[in-house]
Each structure stands twice: as C-alpha cells, then as structure tokens.
Design a protein around this motif. Structure first.
Motif, PDB file in Angstrom:
ATOM      1  N   GLU A  15       0.826  -1.201   0.000  1.00 14.65           N
ATOM      2  CA  GLU A  15       0.000   0.000   0.000  1.00 14.65           C
ATOM      3  C   GLU A  15       0.865   1.259   0.000  1.00 14.65           C
ATOM      4  O   GLU A  15       0.458   2.313  -0.493  1.00 14.65           O
ATOM      5  N   GLU A  16       2.074   1.150   0.523  1.00 17.62           N
ATOM      6  CA  GLU A  16       3.022   2.275   0.465  1.00 17.62           C
ATOM      7  C   GLU A  16       3.402   2.574  -0.979  1.00 17.62           C
ATOM      8  O   GLU A  16       3.418   3.737  -1.406  1.00 17.62           O
ATOM      9  N   LEU A  17       3.680   1.525  -1.758  1.00 17.80           N
ATOM     10  CA  LEU A  17       4.005   1.715  -3.170  1.00 17.80           C
ATOM     11  C   LEU A  17       2.810   2.293  -3.917  1.00 17.80           C
ATOM     12  O   LEU A  17       2.961   3.172  -4.771  1.00 17.80           O
ATOM     13  N   ASP A  18       1.628   1.851  -3.576  1.00 21.52           N
ATOM     14  CA  ASP A  18       0.416   2.363  -4.206  1.00 21.52           C
ATOM     15  C   ASP A  18       0.260   3.864  -3.949  1.00 21.52           C
ATOM     16  O   ASP A  18      -0.129   4.627  -4.841  1.00 21.52           O
ATOM     17  N   ALA A  19       0.581   4.283  -2.734  1.00 22.30           N
ATOM     18  CA  ALA A  19       0.451   5.697  -2.381  1.00 22.30           C
ATOM     19  C   ALA A  19       1.506   6.565  -3.077  1.00 22.30           C
ATOM     20  O   ALA A  19       1.273   7.746  -3.339  1.00 22.30           O
ATOM     21  N   THR A  24      -1.064   1.541 -11.415  1.00 23.38           N
ATOM     22  CA  THR A  24      -1.834   0.532 -10.698  1.00 23.38           C
ATOM     23  C   THR A  24      -0.916  -0.465 -10.012  1.00 23.38           C
ATOM     24  O   THR A  24      -0.017  -1.032 -10.641  1.00 23.38           O
ATOM     25  N   VAL A  25      -1.144  -0.696  -8.728  1.00 23.35           N
ATOM     26  CA  VAL A  25      -0.447  -1.731  -7.962  1.00 23.35           C
ATOM     27  C   VAL A  25      -1.435  -2.853  -7.677  1.00 23.35           C
ATOM     28  O   VAL A  25      -2.576  -2.593  -7.269  1.00 23.35           O
ATOM     29  N   ALA A  63       9.231   2.713  -7.696  1.00 25.55           N
ATOM     30  CA  ALA A  63       9.185   1.264  -7.540  1.00 25.55           C
ATOM     31  C   ALA A  63      10.553   0.691  -7.207  1.00 25.55           C
ATOM     32  O   ALA A  63      10.688  -0.174  -6.323  1.00 25.55           O
ATOM     33  N   VAL A  64      11.590   1.150  -7.907  1.00 22.58           N
ATOM     34  CA  VAL A  64      12.933   0.627  -7.659  1.00 22.58           C
ATOM     35  C   VAL A  64      13.414   1.047  -6.274  1.00 22.58           C
ATOM     36  O   VAL A  64      14.006   0.236  -5.533  1.00 22.58           O
ATOM     37  N   GLN A  65      13.160   2.273  -5.896  1.00 21.65           N
ATOM     38  CA  GLN A  65      13.561   2.725  -4.558  1.00 21.65           C
ATOM     39  C   GLN A  65      12.783   1.999  -3.469  1.00 21.65           C
ATOM     40  O   GLN A  65      13.344   1.638  -2.421  1.00 21.65           O
ATOM     41  N   PHE A  66      11.505   1.748  -3.696  1.00 23.09           N
ATOM     42  CA  PHE A  66      10.679   0.997  -2.755  1.00 23.09           C
ATOM     43  C   PHE A  66      11.235  -0.422  -2.579  1.00 23.09           C
ATOM     44  O   PHE A  66      11.365  -0.924  -1.455  1.00 23.09           O
ATOM     45  N   ALA A  67      11.564  -1.071  -3.691  1.00 22.89           N
ATOM     46  CA  ALA A  67      12.101  -2.426  -3.623  1.00 22.89           C
ATOM     47  C   ALA A  67      13.400  -2.460  -2.819  1.00 22.89           C
ATOM     48  O   ALA A  67      13.607  -3.362  -1.994  1.00 22.89           O
ATOM     49  N   ALA A  68      14.258  -1.482  -3.040  1.00 21.91           N
ATOM     50  CA  ALA A  68      15.517  -1.444  -2.299  1.00 21.91           C
ATOM     51  C   ALA A  68      15.272  -1.285  -0.803  1.00 21.91           C
ATOM     52  O   ALA A  68      15.938  -1.940   0.021  1.00 21.91           O
ATOM     53  N   ARG A  69      14.319  -0.436  -0.435  1.00 24.68           N
ATOM     54  CA  ARG A  69      14.029  -0.222   0.997  1.00 24.68           C
ATOM     55  C   ARG A  69      13.508  -1.490   1.679  1.00 24.68           C
ATOM     56  O   ARG A  69      13.754  -1.710   2.866  1.00 24.68           O
ATOM     57  N   HIS A  70      12.811  -2.317   0.909  1.00 21.92           N
ATOM     58  CA  HIS A  70      12.149  -3.471   1.511  1.00 21.92           C
ATOM     59  C   HIS A  70      12.801  -4.808   1.133  1.00 21.92           C
ATOM     60  O   HIS A  70      12.205  -5.870   1.338  1.00 21.92           O
ATOM     61  N   GLY A  71      14.022  -4.739   0.648  1.00 23.27           N
ATOM     62  CA  GLY A  71      14.765  -5.974   0.396  1.00 23.27           C
ATOM     63  C   GLY A  71      14.192  -6.829  -0.709  1.00 23.27           C
ATOM     64  O   GLY A  71      14.315  -8.056  -0.686  1.00 23.27           O
ATOM     65  N   MET A  72      13.565  -6.197  -1.676  1.00 29.71           N
ATOM     66  CA  MET A  72      12.992  -6.935  -2.805  1.00 29.71           C
ATOM     67  C   MET A  72      13.834  -6.741  -4.057  1.00 29.71           C
ATOM     68  O   MET A  72      14.624  -5.811  -4.149  1.00 29.71           O
ATOM     69  N   ARG A  73      13.607  -7.624  -5.019  1.00 32.50           N
ATOM     70  CA  ARG A  73      14.234  -7.469  -6.319  1.00 32.50           C
ATOM     71  C   ARG A  73      13.154  -7.248  -7.378  1.00 32.50           C
ATOM     72  O   ARG A  73      12.023  -7.715  -7.256  1.00 32.50           O
TER      73      ARG A  73
END
Length: 455
Positions: A15-19, A24-25, A63-73
């Motif tokens: 929901e953070e990425l959506d905001a 569309t997420v 999206a890329v910055q969000f993924a980095a913050r949350h340990g995703m690829r």
C-alpha cells in the motif's frame, strides 16, 4: 545495503508503493492482477508478489527505490514477450503504459518503453523511413532492442541496438538517467545487448533507415520437398549479397481460422526473403528458390515496408509455447540431414516451428559504438517452438539441439535465451566482466533481478 535475503510478500507494505505512484499496484487475489502479469507466452507462470503498471518514469523510480528499501528485487516487463518465471517472483514493473511515439522526418524516432514496432512502422512510412523492427511488428521495441534486435533486414543494416542514439533508464540504484555514447558510456554499452540486467528502460531513441519498400515475403513448399529446398537454399544463400536477408522454417500449422487451407494440417516449408535493393534485382535473385520445387503459396513480391510481417508470418495471439534454440557456426548438408531426421517428413515432430536464419553481412560487423552483444560470429540461428501442452515437446526440442551440437556456436542470441542460466551463455568473458563492473556501479545492492544471473 546489499540485498542478501528478500522479504516475504506478507512483510512488504505494498500500500506504500500504491500511495507513492500514479499507476496501478496489484497483488495476487485481486481481479486486476492476472491481466497485468499475463505474458504473451501463456505457458510461463508469471506470479510476482506484486505488480506495478507504471504510469510514467517517476513511477518506475519510486518502484525501484521501494524495492531497495524493503529488500525486494525487481523485474521489468514491457509488452509481455520473453518472460522467465524464475525472474518474476518479487516485484514486477510493467511499462506498457509508457506509450510515447515521436518520429522525426530527418530520420530518427523516440518511443516509450511500452510501444510496439507497428506504431513506429506506421508513423515512419509517410517519410519513406523504416525502423529495424522484429520479425513481427507486434513485439515491443525495448526488450527486442536491448537484446540486440535481429530483424528481417539484419544482413543489410545490422542490429536494432546498433541504431540506438539514447536510452532513458531507471538503474538499480533508483536513479533516472539519460544514457548516450558520451553520457554514461559504460551503461550505454551494457544496455545494448544486456537486456534488463541493470535497470528499467523508460524511453529509447534510435535511427531509422530510408526503406519505403522491399522485395520479399514467404514462399511455401510441401514438407515432402524439404530436403531438396533446403539443399537449394544452402547453395543460393551462400552467394546472397548483403541486400538480402533470408531464413527457412518448417511449419506444422493447425487447421484453424487465419491459416490458409493449403498450409493447414500438414508439414510445410517456408523460405523467407527480404531484398532491400531494387525489386527487379530481388526478383532475379530469388528465381533460384522459386525453381527449387513445386510451390504451394507464393507471397514474395514488391511491398511497402508496412507489409514486413508477411515475411515471417509469426502468430499474433498469446500462445502456450515451449521455445529452444542456439546459434550455429555453419549449416552444412550434414546439419540439414540431422535437423530433418527429427523434424522433416515422417519424423512425427511435435514442433510447430523449426527455423534457421542466415546471419552474416552487417549483422557480423560491430556497430559504431561498442555494445554487449557478443554473438556476431554466429553464421546461423536456430529456433524451435512447440506448444507446451503437447506431450514430449520439451524432450524433442532437446533432442534437436543435441543433434545439431557439432555445429553449435559459442554465444547465444540474448533474445533467444529461455532460462536464466542461458543468459551467461550469450556473453564472452570480456563482456561479462564489463557487465559485472557496470552492475557494481549502477546496481550495487542487486535490486534488478535479471542482473543476478551475472553473479
């Protein structure tokens, strides 16, 4: 931080990425999720923890910055061709809504990452211009071009990646960069041939060629004449100047709407041809193939470039396909025999398509600017496509590759790689070293999932 262990989907606040984004997420279970993640090859199970359909380049940055913050690829998907299930398990960023198209009459174009070749072909035609599009204009430009881009005029004009002027990309460190031969030249090298290893392309600019028309199309024979036609094709294509690009394909097309009755439900062989010079010379050059065996369908003629899809006759509709292939150092009479033993008349092959393309010419020469494309020494490419739901199709494809093993070359075409492990096979050691160095610079935390194959 370096991503050593990814978060589970339940830990990540999507929901953070959506905001943060306009696009569309969606996550599994939501109605819009399946439509957003579905690729062209519906046999590939693309099931990421979440998908973002980006509205613009800033969405991709978020999206890329969000993924980095949350340990995703992250894995990009533009128009849905060429997916790999193993690379799409975490955050998928879909860029098909980035649909800018600008054609400059002086000979170049700028497009967004979601654009397919057809729109550029149509926009360039009034100026007598053409792009180095793929074998079907329904393919997306970015994925095709970043994998090199082997098209139906490759022997005349080279690869689509050789025509690139600039790329706008969100790299794995979350920065939006404009990349040219002089701005971030190491990244310019890596993005042209390196697919999505270092970032998510949002826009690309490339030169067009002056090619309002071509002489070409497809010439069809009965499968019983395959050995004679292929033998004639080998000798004829060996003398073909660079104005000509050719391939042949063994087809087993179903009896269905859109398939000409004379081609349906039987083994056929199609010889494809594009001549970029005069139509009269093209017709003279092609006469030897028309004389090689009785013809059941002849679609080779002088055409506008907008008819380029008539050459390869690739399918438009999403298909559950199993694909395999490689490059070949030569295509001898013995190679043809080995191939026909498994795919020719009486072989009961389950494959829908078995294609051999002649390379060489401008394809073999380096472009003006160095790139990560390492397959220029290949003389031919081999592609095998079957319907994945047919029993035994994968084992049969593997048997075909084993049969032609004596002629297999060193480096796969990046766009003809179908598993993560095969990506490494597309590059020589020097190119791999440059790609790894660029990854350390532009994706130090390993956010881009495809880049992980370099490790």
């Amino acid at each position: 931080m370096t991503i050593a262990q990814t978060s589970t989907a339940s830990d990540v606040p999507f929901e953070e990425l959506d905001a943060l984004t306009i696009g569309t997420v969606a996550v599994p279970g939501e109605k819009r999720y399946d439509a957003l993640v579905s690729p062209w090859n519906v046999a590939v199970p693309v099931r990421p923890a979440a998908v973002l359909a980006a509205h613009d380049a800033q969405d991709v940055v978020e999206a890329v910055q969000f993924a980095a913050r949350h340990g995703m690829r992250v894995t990009p998907q533009a128009t849905g061709h060429g997916p790999m299930a193993d690379l799409t398990t975490e955050l998928l960023v879909v860029t098909k809504e980035l649909d800018e198209v600008v054609v400059h009459p002086e000979g170049w174009a700028r497009v967004g990452a979601g654009v397919k070749w057809l729109r550029v072909v149509e926009a360039a035609a009034p100026y007598g211009l053409a792009p180095l599009s793929g074998s079907i204009t329904d393919v997306g430009i970015v994925g095709y071009t970043t994998g090199g881009g082997l098209g139906p005029m490759a022997r005349t004009y080279g690869l689509a990646s050789d025509k690139v002027r600039a790329i706008e990309v969100v790299t794995g460190d979350g920065e939006l960069r404009r990349v040219t031969p002089t701005e971030h030249p190491d990244l310019f090298f890596a993005l042209r041939g390196g697919k999505g290893m270092l970032g998510i392309v949002t826009a690309i600019e490339f030169d067009l060629v002056q090619q309002p028309r071509f002489y070409g199309g497809s010439l069809w024979f009965d499968g019983s004449d395959a050995a004679a036609v292929i033998d004639a094709w080998r000798a004829w294509s060996a003398e073909l100047p660079e104005e000509g690009t050719t391939s042949f394909a063994l087809f087993q097309l179903p009896d269905m709407e859109g398939v000409p009755p004379m081609l349906a439900g039987r083994l056929t062989l199609s010889v494809r041809f594009v001549w970029t010079g005069s139509a009269d010379e093209g017709e003279r050059r092609f006469a030897a193939m028309r004389d090689s065996a009785p013809v059941i369908l002849d679609d080779v003629a002088d055409k506008p470039y907008a008819a380029i899809d008539s050459v390869h006759t690739d399918p438009l509709d999403p298909t559950p396909a199993h694909e395999a292939g490689h490059v070949l150092t030569e295509f001898t009479a013995e190679t043809a025999d080995a191939l026909l033993a498994l795919t020719g008349p009486g072989a009961a092959s389950p494959q829908v398509l078995v294609e051999v393309r002649q390379l060489g010419g401008a394809f073999a020469r380096p472009g003006e600017h160095p790139s990560a494309f390492a397959s220029r020494a290949a003389a031919y490419s081999l592609l095998v496509v079957g319907i994945s739901e047919i029993p035994g199709v994968e084992d049969h494809a593997a048997a075909i590759l084993e049969a032609v093993a004596p002629w297999v070359g060193d480096h796969r075409l990046p766009n003809f790689t179908f598993t993560p492990e095969q990506y490494r096979d597309a590059y020589d050691e020097v190119t791999l070293a440059r790609l790894r160095r660029a990854r350390r610079t532009y994706d130090p935390d390993g956010v881009m999932r495809i880049g992980g194959v370099l490790a």
